[in-house]
Design a protein around this motif. Structure first.
Motif, PDB file in Angstrom:
ATOM      1  N   GLY A 123     -49.424  97.755 -37.189  1.00 11.27           N
ATOM      2  CA  GLY A 123     -48.974  97.943 -38.738  1.00 11.27           C
ATOM      3  C   GLY A 123     -49.796  99.074 -39.131  1.00 11.27           C
ATOM      4  N   SER A 124     -49.333  98.844 -40.739  1.00  7.59           N
ATOM      5  CA  SER A 124     -49.981 100.052 -41.494  1.00  7.59           C
ATOM      6  C   SER A 124     -51.207  99.897 -41.571  1.00  7.59           C
ATOM      7  CB  SER A 124     -49.363 100.042 -43.052  1.00  7.59           C
ATOM      8  OG  SER A 124     -49.898 100.686 -43.781  1.00  7.59           O
ATOM      9  N   ALA A 125     -52.131 100.816 -41.542  1.00  9.58           N
ATOM     10  CA  ALA A 125     -53.702 100.788 -41.909  1.00  9.58           C
ATOM     11  C   ALA A 125     -53.949 100.557 -43.382  1.00  9.58           C
ATOM     12  CB  ALA A 125     -54.415 102.138 -41.587  1.00  9.58           C
ATOM     13  N   ARG A 126     -53.102 101.191 -44.125  1.00 17.11           N
ATOM     14  CA  ARG A 126     -53.191 100.802 -45.646  1.00 17.11           C
ATOM     15  C   ARG A 126     -53.081  99.283 -45.979  1.00 17.11           C
ATOM     16  NH1 ARG A 126     -52.964 104.027 -50.474  1.00 17.11           N
ATOM     17  NH2 ARG A 126     -52.414 103.138 -52.264  1.00 17.11           N
ATOM     18  N   ASP A 127     -51.852  98.738 -45.561  1.00 13.29           N
ATOM     19  CA  ASP A 127     -51.751  97.365 -45.643  1.00 13.29           C
ATOM     20  C   ASP A 127     -52.798  96.573 -45.140  1.00 13.29           C
ATOM     21  OD1 ASP A 127     -49.156  98.108 -46.957  1.00 13.29           O
ATOM     22  OD2 ASP A 127     -47.981  97.570 -45.087  1.00 13.29           O
TER      23      ASP A 127
ATOM     24  N   SER B 137     -54.917  97.255 -37.718  1.00 11.54           N
ATOM     25  CA  SER B 137     -53.856  97.981 -37.370  1.00 11.54           C
ATOM     26  C   SER B 137     -53.384  98.553 -36.028  1.00 11.54           C
ATOM     27  CB  SER B 137     -53.982  99.120 -38.347  1.00 11.54           C
ATOM     28  OG  SER B 137     -54.770  99.957 -38.233  1.00 11.54           O
ATOM     29  N   THR B 138     -54.892  98.864 -35.405  1.00 13.64           N
ATOM     30  CA  THR B 138     -54.557  99.085 -33.892  1.00 13.64           C
ATOM     31  C   THR B 138     -54.046  97.977 -33.258  1.00 13.64           C
ATOM     32  OG1 THR B 138     -56.356 100.619 -34.299  1.00 13.64           O
ATOM     33  CG2 THR B 138     -55.732  99.960 -31.996  1.00 13.64           C
TER      34      THR B 138
END
Length: 229
Positions: free
Chosen positions: A121-125, A116-117
């Motif tokens: 994007g979304s860390a959850r995704d 995600s970094t």
């Protein structure tokens, strides 16, 4: 430790409760190459017979392996018999009762943060993608139940053609972060199911808090079950 069967990991931890075996394991694991009994005995100040006994016990317990090699670069007739050498199969040994797999949770969470970094994007995704991919990679074709057992879920027949998972490998983390951890768990199981040729839709989320409120015996149960066909 590598994901040896749980019973072997518990036995290995018990074996390393012996001080001499623990010192020998530390010595072999830290060595850059396989070591012989004489070197281990000299380094630790132990009798060669004691070292031989404990090294072979560690091989029996699955944390060391044996290889035979002629030392000093000598080969051919007259060069002597190959030496019996020991190397570590794993660099660390751990087990818990009941069985847990917090290493997997940590690895997936760190992977999600890195992804995600990198892409914003979304860390959850990213976590769900990482968990699904790991489940897919961990599965052996046509052995979904075997994977569940190996990963510590304790699968049991529900009497209707499905499976209940009596143990949560992520129990302590899940208690405080159920939304994240249970979603990660579901993605891992779905990936494993797909790799085994099963419909991932058979992995069904449970209202585990409601179940716990009804029956304390479900306190450590997984938040998912495997629906019948």
């Amino acid at each position: 430790m590598n994901r040896f069967p749980w019973s072997l990991r518990v036995a290995a931890v018990a074996s390393l409760g012996d001080e001499n075996r623990r010192r020998l394991f530390d010595f072999v694991a830290a060595a850059e190459q396989a070591v012989g009994r004489d070197d281990a005995a000299a380094a630790l100040g132990l009798a060669r017979s004691t070292v031989s006994f404990h090294l072979d016990r560690l091989v029996q317990d699955g944390v060391l392996a044996v290889e035979f090699r002629k030392l000093g670069g000598k080969e051919g007739p007259g060069s002597g018999r190959p030496a019996k050498l020991y190397r570590a199969v794993v660099q660390e040994v751990s087990a818990s009762v009941p069985e847990r797999n917090y290493d997997l949770a940590a690895e997936l969470l760190v992977t999600a943060i890195e992804q995600s970094t990198a892409d914003g994007g979304s860390a959850r995704d990213a976590l769900l993608r990482a968990a699904q991919a790991r489940g897919h990679a961990a599965a052996a074709a046509d052995d979904f139940a075997g994977l569940l057992a190996a990963e510590g879920y304790r699968p049991a027949d529900d009497g209707a053609g499905g499976l209940v998972l009596l143990n949560c490998p992520f129990h302590r983390v899940a208690r405080g972060h159920a939304d994240v951890v249970c979603a990660m768990n579901g993605a891992f199981l779905a990936g494993a199911a797909a790799a085994c040729g099963m419909d991932p839709g058979r992995v069904e989320a449970l209202d585990i808090e409601a179940l716990r409120a009804q029956d304390a015996a479900t306190a450590a149960q997984c938040c998912a079950r495997i629906r019948p066909l």
